[in-house]
Design an enzyme around this catalytic site. Sequence first.
Site, PDB file in Angstrom:
ATOM      1  N   LYS A 113       0.815  -1.219   0.000  1.00  0.00           N
ATOM      2  CA  LYS A 113       0.000   0.000   0.000  1.00  0.00           C
ATOM      3  C   LYS A 113       0.846   1.266   0.000  1.00  0.00           C
ATOM      4  O   LYS A 113       0.364   2.329  -0.381  1.00  0.00           O
ATOM      5  CB  LYS A 113      -0.977  -0.028   1.163  1.00  0.00           C
ATOM      6  CG  LYS A 113      -2.030  -1.113   0.939  1.00  0.00           C
ATOM      7  CD  LYS A 113      -3.144  -1.080   1.926  1.00  0.00           C
ATOM      8  CE  LYS A 113      -4.231  -2.072   1.533  1.00  0.00           C
ATOM      9  NZ  LYS A 113      -3.761  -3.485   1.602  1.00  0.00           N
TER      10      LYS A 113
HETATM   11  C1  LIG Z   1      -4.229  -4.506   0.799  1.00  0.00           C
HETATM   12  C2  LIG Z   1      -3.423  -5.737   0.665  1.00  0.00           C
HETATM   13  C3  LIG Z   1      -3.744  -6.744  -0.273  1.00  0.00           C
HETATM   14  C4  LIG Z   1      -4.961  -6.672  -1.166  1.00  0.00           C
HETATM   15  O1  LIG Z   1      -4.888  -5.676  -2.131  1.00  0.00           O
HETATM   16  P1  LIG Z   1      -6.218  -5.137  -2.843  1.00  0.00           P
HETATM   17  O2  LIG Z   1      -5.790  -3.998  -3.654  1.00  0.00           O
HETATM   18  O3  LIG Z   1      -7.140  -4.728  -1.719  1.00  0.00           O
HETATM   19  O4  LIG Z   1      -6.778  -6.257  -3.628  1.00  0.00           O
HETATM   20  C5  LIG Z   1      -2.923  -7.849  -0.362  1.00  0.00           C
HETATM   21  N1  LIG Z   1      -1.856  -7.997   0.454  1.00  0.00           N
HETATM   22  C6  LIG Z   1      -1.519  -7.059   1.360  1.00  0.00           C
HETATM   23  C7  LIG Z   1      -0.350  -7.293   2.235  1.00  0.00           C
HETATM   24  C8  LIG Z   1      -2.277  -5.899   1.498  1.00  0.00           C
HETATM   25  O5  LIG Z   1      -1.938  -4.990   2.418  1.00  0.00           O
END
Ligand SMILES: *Cc1c(COP(=O)(O)O)cnc(C)c1O
Length: 537
Positions: A113
């Site tokens: 993120k």
């Molecule tokens: C947010 C997140 C995801 C999922 O990503 P999306 O964009 O919500 O599909 C997968 N792995 C981790 C570690 C995350 O923080």
Amino acid sequence: MKYFSTRGADQLLSFEETVLAGLAPDGGLYIPEHVPSLPDNWQTAWKDFSFVDLSVAVLSLYISPEEISQSELRALVEKSYSTFRHPDVTPLKELTDKTYVLELFHGPTFAFKDVALQLLGNLFEFFLKRRNASKAPGEQPERLTVVGATSGDTGSAAIYGLRNKANISIFILHPKGRVSPIQEAQMTTVTDANVHNLAVKGTFDDCQDIVKSLFADREFNTAHRLGAVNSINWARILAQTVYYFLSYFHLRRQIPDADEIEIQYVVPTGNFGDILAGYYAKRMGLPIGRLGVATNANDILARFWKSGAYEKVDSSAEASVPAAGGASDGKQATDASGVRETLSPAMDILVSSNFERLLWYLAFEGAAQGDDVASRKKAASATIADWMSKVKSDGRVQVPVAVLELARRDFFAERVSDEETLETIKYYFESDAHYIADPHTAVGLCAARRVAAQNPPQTHQVVLSTAHPAKFSEAVTRALQGSPSFNFERDVLPPEFKGLLERERRVIDVEAAQVDLVKKVIEKYAAPTASEVGTSV
Ligand SMILES: *Cc1c(COP(=O)(O)O)cnc(C)c1O
């Protein structure tokens, strides 16, 4: 380039308005008025670009130069990715001759993120500064109060994205004592004056309910100009398209007969933001194969690709009798809303908020081909408004077969259990690559391996790696405890995490899960000056 809502194609917004708004007032998500195509010479002109160069090249296709000039955009992007530890920002690592991981976790909080939130924070700051620069002396400056709830991962990435930004305060609610020690430490050891961690006595659902009430409270919302940084913000999707391009070039560079291969991306998926970015890259013209959706036991998307039903509760499973001995998934705890607790908690969702954007494109392509583009857009938005109201009222919608076929043309989906997640971590650790995957990445790796047998031989798979394994030490340790050569401190723990638990913290305790208590905290600390600090605990 302008943007409109998936639920109403009439009103057009600028990029700035789109980013500051987040969600559209009609409940829809903003999408660009058209998907730009790549410049004719992109294959040659972009092939040696760095992450920053590619960001400027791709983002400027979606942002008018009148809104953000090329040089301003470059400065924003450079600042955003200077916080990453790896020179490639998102490096590609080879696991086998046909399997690669695209590591997205080299940012400040060690999870994917960061790629989007580092940029989003700088965009917010840029827009506010510009708006305030044109104000008359003595006029109130515009501020933004970002409020969010977290069960761990998103909160710290948002905090690191917004720390120390001018005219922005951030309030992140977490359920006291219910986030992992590392995640709690990551959030609460950020001591910038504009960052406020609220430890709420209650559950994650309580925190989320409080945030929802704050946003629904018009008076409070307007007074403090509440903002959200959740995964539906368009700028987050846009920022994430870049690493598909970067990895495409990196992979081709490593392969002698690169023109012969097909690249298949497999993405551990929750809210469908990460993989949607890949879909945009593909629509723009990046020549890649089908995109793989990898889910954990919260499998609303895997079920959609099977049946064409987008439904919160698996109606087929309710009717069936559990297998003898009970599949481990069936026994998994669910919280009050029906979300299953898994070893990949960042993907524990009931519905996938960004999926609506894909549905819009499917509805658009499915709309009567003879009509002009404007009418087809309108028709698609009307269809989405209808489908989403069905999801809201009935908990489900069944899309037409033609729409499901379109979805299957560009995607496949696989569900992975906790047991398989652990096995996969072990498998890659014991393989020649000796790779330690976090449980989210392992969900992707497992799905990739499952479909690999059916792939044409020229297929190369890139699995997106969304978190550093040290963030999910419990799952990783559980998977590898039987391996004699495994040592968590030596093999996994990054130096940045050492001593983190002992560092100074700043957190405000909220003694009960009550909206009014949280309002008081926000009223006290929003629009901070340097002298204002929270309660040290
Ligand atoms: C947010 C997140 C995801 C999922 O990503 P999306 O964009 O919500 O599909 C997968 N792995 C981790 C570690 C995350 O923080």
